[in-house]
Design a protein around this motif. Structure first.
Motif: not given
Length: 198
Positions: A62-64, A94-95, A117-121, A125-126
Motif C-alpha cells: 500500500l505504501e508503494a 480486513v478478514a 491492493l486493498v480497495p476502498k470498501g 481479501l479474496d
C-alpha cells in the motif's frame, strides 16, 4: 498415464512453490522466522507470525502504491515541490483466510489515492471468499460456515455477509452447471465389465 493440463498446471505450481521456498531458505530471509517458530511462537491465530507477515506485506504494498500515486519517496527532499503529499494513516480491519488483520492504510492530502491492493470498501481479501464458497459447495449451511470461520481462524463474519458472498456466485454456478459439455472421445469413457450387462 497421460499428463492432463490440470496435472501439468499443478506440477508447475508445485515446482514454482518449491523454487521460491528454496530461494528464501538459501538467502537466510527465513532464519529469524524459523528461530521464532523453534522458540514456540504460533504461526496462526491472533498473535501468529503469518498474520504479522501478511500485515507487513500488505502495508508495504500500500505504501508503494501511494508513493507511485504522489510521485515521490517518503522523506524525499523534493516532496514540497509536489501538489499532493502523504497525510497519515487510517486503520482498517480486513478478514482473511488466516484471521482478521488490522492494517494502516496510507492517505494522501488531496484524497485522490485509490489503493488497488486493498480497495476502498473491501473488508475481505479474496482468499476468504474462496474459502466460504468452497465450504458452501461442500454442503455446509451458512450458519455452519459462520461458526467454522469463527472457531478455526477467528474471523467474525455475519450470516448476511456470508449469504451475499454465496449469492454473488450463485448465478455463475448455474451458468457453469448448464454449460454445453464437450463431446467425449470413446477412449475417455470408462469401460464396463461385459458380465454386468447394460
Amino acid at each position: 498415464m497421460t499428463m492432463t493440463k490440470a496435472n501439468l498446471d499443478r506440477e508447475e505450481w508445485c515446482w514454482r512453490q518449491k523454487e521460491i521456498a528454496d530461494q528464501l531458505k538459501a538467502s537466510g530471509a527465513l532464519d529469524e522466522i524459523f528461530a521464532k517458530i523453534d522458540a514456540g511462537e504460533a504461526l496462526t491465530g491472533e498473535q501468529g507470525l503469518i498474520g504479522g507477515m501478511l500485515k507487513a506485506a500488505l502495508e508495504r504494498g500500500l505504501e508503494a502504491e501511494l508513493t507511485e500515486h504522489i510521485g515521490y519517496e517518503r522523506g524525499a527532499v523534493e516532496a514540497s515541490l509536489h501538489e499532493n503529499s502523504r497525510n497519515g494513516m487510517s486503520p482498517k480491519t480486513v478478514a482473511t483466510e488466516i484471521g482478521d488483520v488490522e492494517l494502516a492504510i496510507p492517505r494522501d492530502r488531496n484524497g485522490t489515492f485509490t489503493p488497488m491492493l486493498v480497495p476502498k470498501g473491501q473488508r475481505r481479501l479474496d482468499g476468504l471468499d474462496g474459502m466460504i464458497i468452497s465450504l458452501h459447495a461442500g454442503g455446509m449451511t451458512l450458519r455452519d460456515i459462520q461458526h467454522h470461520l469463527a472457531s478455526t481462524i477467528g474471523t467474525e463474519i455475519s450470516h448476511e455477509t456470508i449469504s451475499k458472498i454465496v449469492d454473488q456466485i450463485g448465478e455463475e454456478i448455474l451458468i457453469w452447471q448448464q454449460r454445453p459439455l464437450e463431446a467425449a472421445l470413446p477412449g475417455d469413457l470408462p469401460r464396463r465389465d461385459r458380465r454386468q450387462g447394460p
